[in-house]
Design an enzyme around this catalytic site. Structure first.
Site, PDB file in Angstrom:
ATOM      1  N   ASP A  36       3.371  -6.228  -3.704  1.00 16.83           N
ATOM      2  CA  ASP A  36       2.257  -5.547  -3.030  1.00 16.83           C
ATOM      3  C   ASP A  36       1.416  -6.597  -2.309  1.00 16.83           C
ATOM      4  OD1 ASP A  36       0.513  -3.367  -2.317  1.00 16.83           O
ATOM      5  OD2 ASP A  36      -0.896  -4.098  -3.800  1.00 16.83           O
ATOM      6  N   SER A  37       0.586  -6.121  -1.398  1.00 10.63           N
ATOM      7  CA  SER A  37      -0.322  -7.033  -0.696  1.00 10.63           C
ATOM      8  C   SER A  37      -1.331  -7.648  -1.675  1.00 10.63           C
ATOM      9  CB  SER A  37      -1.078  -6.273   0.391  1.00 10.63           C
ATOM     10  OG  SER A  37      -1.827  -5.226  -0.199  1.00 10.63           O
ATOM     11  N   CYS A  82       3.919  -0.851  -2.228  1.00  9.07           N
ATOM     12  CA  CYS A  82       2.871  -0.891  -1.213  1.00  9.07           C
ATOM     13  C   CYS A  82       3.274   0.106  -0.133  1.00  9.07           C
ATOM     14  CB  CYS A  82       2.805  -2.312  -0.637  1.00  9.07           C
ATOM     15  SG  CYS A  82       1.682  -2.487   0.752  1.00  9.07           S
ATOM     16  N   GLU A 109      -9.916  -4.872  -4.063  1.00 16.20           N
ATOM     17  CA  GLU A 109      -9.577  -6.305  -4.103  1.00 16.20           C
ATOM     18  C   GLU A 109     -10.784  -7.147  -4.525  1.00 16.20           C
ATOM     19  OE1 GLU A 109      -6.573  -8.244  -3.355  1.00 16.20           O
ATOM     20  OE2 GLU A 109      -5.721  -6.275  -3.767  1.00 16.20           O
ATOM     21  N   CYS A 168      -1.732   5.031  -1.213  1.00 17.38           N
ATOM     22  CA  CYS A 168      -1.937   3.581  -1.221  1.00 17.38           C
ATOM     23  C   CYS A 168      -2.022   3.194  -2.690  1.00 17.38           C
ATOM     24  CB  CYS A 168      -3.223   3.217  -0.503  1.00 17.38           C
ATOM     25  SG  CYS A 168      -3.676   1.473  -0.720  1.00 17.38           S
ATOM     26  N   HIS A 223      -3.400   0.914  -4.211  1.00 17.58           N
ATOM     27  CA  HIS A 223      -4.705   0.457  -4.710  1.00 17.58           C
ATOM     28  C   HIS A 223      -5.585   1.634  -5.168  1.00 17.58           C
ATOM     29  CE1 HIS A 223      -3.754  -3.342  -2.728  1.00 17.58           C
ATOM     30  NE2 HIS A 223      -4.872  -3.882  -3.186  1.00 17.58           N
TER      31      HIS A 223
END
Ligand code: DGL
Length: 272
Positions: free
Chosen positions: A8-9, A71, A156, A190, A192
């Site tokens: 994932d990012s 992701c 994040e 997403c 996240h």
């Protein structure tokens, strides 16, 4: 060791990793978060593709026969090119799978009104990947996507549970329902966003089904491995987890430990 690679990012893929490990704890896993370059959701197709390919190559070098792009942005913008153009030249026996298809497969059974909403990054929404994948499988569903560019930075930066996040969540919840008031099922498109789940529920009317994708991606992977015993047999089974990040590990360790309910020690790598 031949672990399953999960990419994932940033931290988002940990929501997928957690569900996959819960279902299949026997395998070895290698997680890679490109935290130094997150978020991906506002980046161009070319850049997301380039970064994702670097990550996949690195996970292959580390011994992973199978990589899951945990992701949506990478799945939407890079998966097909990697599968069709890069994989045959790198190693046709390895596999890269994404998270959009397993999610698109299950939405048909979830909605009564046949109106689906998607919260996702600007990149995923702009790509129309969910609309296209869902249309192939459930042509009668109406799909409305809303891009939430601020949500990944909130996660994040560990701000997801603070009152400041309310404004951004409320705004997007209202935008989605204004665009289609008949929506009864919302996909968190997403990885996240499950971190924001409680806040999202707070600002959506009761009775609307909010769906994080982790469980469905895990089920789909299990099913894939049943159907591909050749791949299943290549995966080592010692129940280990290793984590790589492109940022300094101290911050990553702290946040990842919260996601995974266990202390972790990541190693820093440089992707190029
Ligand atoms: N977690 C990712 C996704 O599922 C990417 C978020 C980002 O880096 O913008 O889309």
């Amino acid at each position: 060791m031949t672990p399953i690679g999960i990419f994932d990012s940033g931290y988002g893929g940990l929501t997928i990793l957690r569900q996959i490990r819960q279902l299949m704890p026997q395998y070895d896993y290698l997680y890679l978060g490109d935290n130094a370059r997150a978020p991906y959701g506002t980046r161009s197709f070319e850049v997301v593709y380039e970064f994702t390919l670097q990550a996949v190559k690195r996970l292959f070098q580390e011994g992973c026969p199978l990589v899951i792009l945990a992701c949506n942005t990478a799945s939407a913008k890079a998966l097909r090119s990697i599968q069709q153009n890069d994989l045959p030249g790198i190693d046709p026996s390895r596999r890269v799978l994404g998270v959009v298809r397993p999610t698109a497969e299950i939405v048909g059974e979830m909605t009564k009104t046949k109106h689906i909403g998607i919260f996702a990054t600007p990149g995923t929404v702009r790509s129309n990947t969910y609309e296209l994948e869902i249309a192939k499988l459930h042509p009668k569903l109406k799909v409305t996507g809303v891009a939430c560019p601020m949500w990944v930075p909130l996660v994040e930066n560990n701000e997801a549970h603070l009152p400041g996040a309310d404004y951004f969540v409320k705004k997007k919840a209202e935008e989605l329902l204004a665009a289609d008031p008949l929506i009864d099922t919302v996909i968190l498109g997403c990885t996240h966003y499950p971190i924001l789940l409680e806040k999202i529920k707070e600002f959506m009317p009761q009775g609307i089904n909010i769906i994080p994708q982790g469980k469905y991606v895990a089920d789909s992977l299990q099913n894939y491995l049943h159907r591909h015993p050749d791949m299943q047999q290549r995966l080592s089974q010692n129940g280990t987890l290793h984590l790589l990040t492109t940022e300094q590990p101290s911050q990553f360790n702290e946040n990842a430990s919260i996601f995974l309910n266990n202390p972790v020690e990541a190693q820093r790598i440089i992707l190029q």
